[in-house]
Motif scaffolding. Structure first.
Motif, PDB file in Angstrom:
ATOM      1  N   ILE A 191      13.954  44.921  50.405  1.00 14.19           N
ATOM      2  CA  ILE A 191      13.760  45.058  48.845  1.00 14.19           C
ATOM      3  C   ILE A 191      14.744  45.726  48.124  1.00 14.19           C
ATOM      4  N   ARG A 192      15.568  46.819  48.869  1.00 14.21           N
ATOM      5  CA  ARG A 192      16.743  47.343  48.225  1.00 14.21           C
ATOM      6  C   ARG A 192      18.041  46.149  48.381  1.00 14.21           C
ATOM      7  N   LYS A 193      18.126  45.484  49.488  1.00 13.02           N
ATOM      8  CA  LYS A 193      18.972  44.400  49.480  1.00 13.02           C
ATOM      9  C   LYS A 193      18.778  43.497  48.388  1.00 13.02           C
ATOM     10  N   THR A 194      17.666  43.058  47.997  1.00 18.39           N
ATOM     11  CA  THR A 194      17.218  42.157  47.011  1.00 18.39           C
ATOM     12  C   THR A 194      17.714  42.438  45.679  1.00 18.39           C
ATOM     13  N   LEU A 195      17.380  43.842  45.489  1.00 22.88           N
ATOM     14  CA  LEU A 195      17.861  44.403  44.121  1.00 22.88           C
ATOM     15  C   LEU A 195      19.405  44.599  44.212  1.00 22.88           C
ATOM     16  N   ARG A 196      19.964  44.977  45.164  1.00 25.01           N
ATOM     17  CA  ARG A 196      21.691  45.172  45.153  1.00 25.01           C
ATOM     18  C   ARG A 196      22.057  43.661  44.831  1.00 25.01           C
ATOM     19  N   ASP A 244      16.638  31.955  46.887  1.00 22.46           N
ATOM     20  CA  ASP A 244      17.004  30.493  46.611  1.00 22.46           C
ATOM     21  C   ASP A 244      18.297  30.548  46.093  1.00 22.46           C
ATOM     22  N   GLY A 245      18.952  31.647  45.626  1.00 25.89           N
ATOM     23  CA  GLY A 245      20.393  31.502  45.061  1.00 25.89           C
ATOM     24  C   GLY A 245      20.219  31.314  43.520  1.00 25.89           C
ATOM     25  N   LYS A 246      18.923  31.129  42.980  1.00 21.35           N
ATOM     26  CA  LYS A 246      18.838  30.882  41.591  1.00 21.35           C
ATOM     27  C   LYS A 246      18.107  32.128  41.007  1.00 21.35           C
ATOM     28  N   THR A 247      17.752  32.908  41.612  1.00 19.92           N
ATOM     29  CA  THR A 247      16.644  34.079  41.045  1.00 19.92           C
ATOM     30  C   THR A 247      17.345  35.347  41.396  1.00 19.92           C
ATOM     31  N   PHE A 248      17.640  36.106  40.238  1.00 22.72           N
ATOM     32  CA  PHE A 248      18.048  37.647  40.388  1.00 22.72           C
ATOM     33  C   PHE A 248      17.053  38.407  39.900  1.00 22.72           C
ATOM     34  N   ILE A 249      16.959  39.632  40.601  1.00 16.02           N
ATOM     35  CA  ILE A 249      16.092  40.519  40.071  1.00 16.02           C
ATOM     36  C   ILE A 249      16.855  42.150  40.166  1.00 16.02           C
ATOM     37  N   PHE A 250      16.827  42.848  38.860  1.00 20.77           N
ATOM     38  CA  PHE A 250      17.880  44.050  38.869  1.00 20.77           C
ATOM     39  C   PHE A 250      17.222  44.797  37.696  1.00 20.77           C
ATOM     40  N   PRO A 251      17.421  46.243  37.932  1.00 21.28           N
ATOM     41  CA  PRO A 251      17.241  47.215  37.064  1.00 21.28           C
ATOM     42  C   PRO A 251      18.303  47.177  36.045  1.00 21.28           C
ATOM     43  N   HIS A 252      18.032  47.238  34.535  1.00 23.96           N
ATOM     44  CA  HIS A 252      19.095  47.249  33.788  1.00 23.96           C
ATOM     45  C   HIS A 252      19.803  48.486  33.727  1.00 23.96           C
ATOM     46  N   HIS A 293      21.534  49.711  36.031  1.00 28.45           N
ATOM     47  CA  HIS A 293      22.473  49.479  37.022  1.00 28.45           C
ATOM     48  C   HIS A 293      23.376  48.522  36.574  1.00 28.45           C
ATOM     49  N   VAL A 294      23.325  48.039  35.296  1.00 29.82           N
ATOM     50  CA  VAL A 294      24.287  46.917  34.763  1.00 29.82           C
ATOM     51  C   VAL A 294      25.138  47.522  33.432  1.00 29.82           C
ATOM     52  N   PRO A 295      26.089  48.174  33.609  1.00 28.16           N
ATOM     53  CA  PRO A 295      26.670  48.967  32.298  1.00 28.16           C
ATOM     54  C   PRO A 295      27.125  48.029  31.610  1.00 28.16           C
ATOM     55  N   GLU A 296      27.578  46.851  31.725  1.00 25.50           N
ATOM     56  CA  GLU A 296      28.200  45.907  30.911  1.00 25.50           C
ATOM     57  C   GLU A 296      27.077  45.250  29.855  1.00 25.50           C
ATOM     58  N   LEU A 297      25.914  45.245  30.424  1.00 23.68           N
ATOM     59  CA  LEU A 297      24.735  44.883  29.889  1.00 23.68           C
ATOM     60  C   LEU A 297      24.361  45.630  28.521  1.00 23.68           C
ATOM     61  N   ASN A 298      24.333  47.021  28.988  1.00 24.20           N
ATOM     62  CA  ASN A 298      23.919  48.069  28.188  1.00 24.20           C
ATOM     63  C   ASN A 298      25.105  48.431  27.052  1.00 24.20           C
ATOM     64  N   GLN A 299      26.404  47.819  27.435  1.00 23.47           N
ATOM     65  CA  GLN A 299      27.247  48.145  26.345  1.00 23.47           C
ATOM     66  C   GLN A 299      27.259  47.289  25.204  1.00 23.47           C
ATOM     67  N   GLY A 301      20.865  41.344  43.344  1.00 25.82           N
ATOM     68  CA  GLY A 301      20.383  40.977  41.831  1.00 25.82           C
ATOM     69  C   GLY A 301      21.609  41.581  40.729  1.00 25.82           C
ATOM     70  N   ILE A 302      21.819  42.968  41.261  1.00 25.70           N
ATOM     71  CA  ILE A 302      22.690  43.931  40.485  1.00 25.70           C
ATOM     72  C   ILE A 302      23.976  43.248  40.335  1.00 25.70           C
ATOM     73  N   ALA A 303      24.335  42.830  41.503  1.00 24.77           N
ATOM     74  CA  ALA A 303      25.913  42.163  41.817  1.00 24.77           C
ATOM     75  C   ALA A 303      25.986  41.129  40.928  1.00 24.77           C
ATOM     76  N   GLU A 304      25.010  40.087  40.874  1.00 26.08           N
ATOM     77  CA  GLU A 304      24.963  38.987  39.964  1.00 26.08           C
ATOM     78  C   GLU A 304      25.149  39.274  38.599  1.00 26.08           C
ATOM     79  N   ALA A 305      24.217  40.134  38.407  1.00 27.33           N
ATOM     80  CA  ALA A 305      24.086  40.517  36.945  1.00 27.33           C
ATOM     81  C   ALA A 305      25.163  41.072  36.142  1.00 27.33           C
ATOM     82  N   ARG A 306      25.932  41.823  37.168  1.00 32.10           N
ATOM     83  CA  ARG A 306      27.026  42.525  36.710  1.00 32.10           C
ATOM     84  C   ARG A 306      28.319  41.377  36.338  1.00 32.10           C
TER      85      ARG A 306
END
Ligand code: TRP
Length: 361
Positions: A331-336, A106-114, A116-122, A338-343
């Motif tokens: 499923i992998r595509k969904t996560l990818r 829906d373009g409004k929902t993002f699923i990602f493992p943290h 994979h998001v280095p800037e979040l962890n920083q 999500g990761i791109a948006e989260a980053r």
């Protein structure tokens, strides 16, 4: 170090009242909110998750609120030694979310493992300087988890994961966090970190919101033993992925009591009342009415009704699960995605954070 104001945990009742107000505002102005929620990938989800938190998320999602779902894979390492199944669990969790009604298209929902998001962890690094060891040591949920883990040597990640959780929530400036009671201390810590960060570094223009907890209306779901919270590790759960036959045989073994007539009385008859509540959650009928109808039909009829209600309720979810399981690339595509948006979001926040901390070059 500067004196910090004390972290106030507040009462459950106060949190509940605020949460009801928030619910009304969410319906009125869904565009003002960004939901951040998450789970540790420790296994598949069960009906306690479904009725306790997942449905809450699906409802928010249907209001059109932006939703970020973090799969907290690093947090798995804080209280257990095993890590063999993390990758598989991440994908199974994603399947459970989508099967339950979360729509990542829906373009409004993002699923990602943290992880994979280095800037979040920083963000963890400046955040760690905003709390004291004593404060981390006092967190009631962490204390309970330490006890439950049975570990004698506690790693530092265990004490600091609530700060990491603050990074999970604040990296995208999430302002609503649907949680259960046990997560309230973590949310209070997140609010404290946001406030201290703004006071120290961003006095004129706050960088972070103070996110609000949204408590689920569903009562605590007990396991089939009727004595403790439903959880896979306590072996008292019905998984979303269980077959109809497995569901039937688990319910057959569920604990009841020696009184024949079925009544809804959570204080005195927790086992029977929990089974009634599960039927109610699946059918929408009030538990008192279900009890009245079953009456002298006893535990046998109670269990038959529960099996039927639950299997019927879960049928479409399970069918969708099967489909998704045979399309892991999706499923992998969904996560990818999500990761791109989260980053993207995390990079923007981190650059704001560096700026106010005077770390630009
Ligand atoms: N600590 C949460 C749990 O054990 C999982 C989690 C990690 C989380 N980060 C989060 C929940 C951010 C809500 C928001 O269930």
């Amino acid at each position: 170090m500067a004196d910090f104001e004390k972290i106030e945990y507040g009462t459950y009742e106060a949190a509940l009242e605020k949460s009801r107000e928030l619910e009304i505002n969410l319906v009125k102005n869904p565009e003002k909110y960004r939901v951040l929620t998450g789970d540790r990938p420790t296994g598949r989800l069960h009906i306690g998750h479904l009725f306790g938190s997942l449905q809450n998320r699906v409802n928010l999602h249907k209001l059109g609120v932006q939703t970020y779902i973090v799969i907290a894979d690093y947090q798995v390492l804080t209280d257990r030694d095993t890590f063999e199944n993390i990758s598989d669990n991440i994908k199974q969790l994603t399947i459970d979310y989508i099967a339950a009604g979360i729509d990542p298209e829906d373009g409004k929902t993002f699923i990602f493992p943290h992880s994979h998001v280095p800037e979040l962890n920083q963000l963890l690094l400046p955040f760690l300087t905003l709390v004291t060891n004593a404060e981390l040591d006092r967190n009631p949920t962490v204390k309970e988890e330490i006890q439950a883990s049975g570990q004698k040597r506690i790693n530092a990640g265990m004490y600091t994961y609530p700060v990491h959780q603050a990074a999970d929530i604040l990296f995208c400036k999430g302002n609503v966090v649907p949680v259960g009671k046990d997560q309230l201390p973590h949310l209070e810590l997140t609010r404290t970190i946001a406030r201290r960060f703004n006071e120290k570094f961003a006095n004129r223009q706050p960088v972070f919101p103070e996110p609000q907890p949204l408590l689920s209306k569903a009562p605590l779901i007990l396991g089939l033993d009727g004595s403790q919270k439903m959880s896979k590790s306590r072996n008292n759960a019905i998984m979303l992925s269980a077959t109809e036959d497995e569901t039937a045989s688990l319910i057959k073994k569920a604990k009841t009591d020696s009184q024949r007539t079925i009544t809804y009385d959570p204080d005195n008859r927790p086992e029977v009342s929990n089974l009634l509540m599960l039927i109610s959650l699946a059918t929408g009928e009030a538990p008192e009415l279900i009890a009245e109808r079953i009456g002298d039909g006893g535990a046998g009829q109670l269990k038959r009704e529960l099996t039927e209600a639950l299997n019927e309720y879960l049928r479409p979810i399970r069918a969708r699960r099967k489909e998704l399981e045979s399309d892991m690339e999706y499923i992998r595509k969904t996560l990818r995605n999500g990761i791109a948006e989260a980053r993207k979001v995390a990079e923007a926040t981190l650059s704001e954070v560096r700026k106010v901390m005077n770390m630009e070059i």
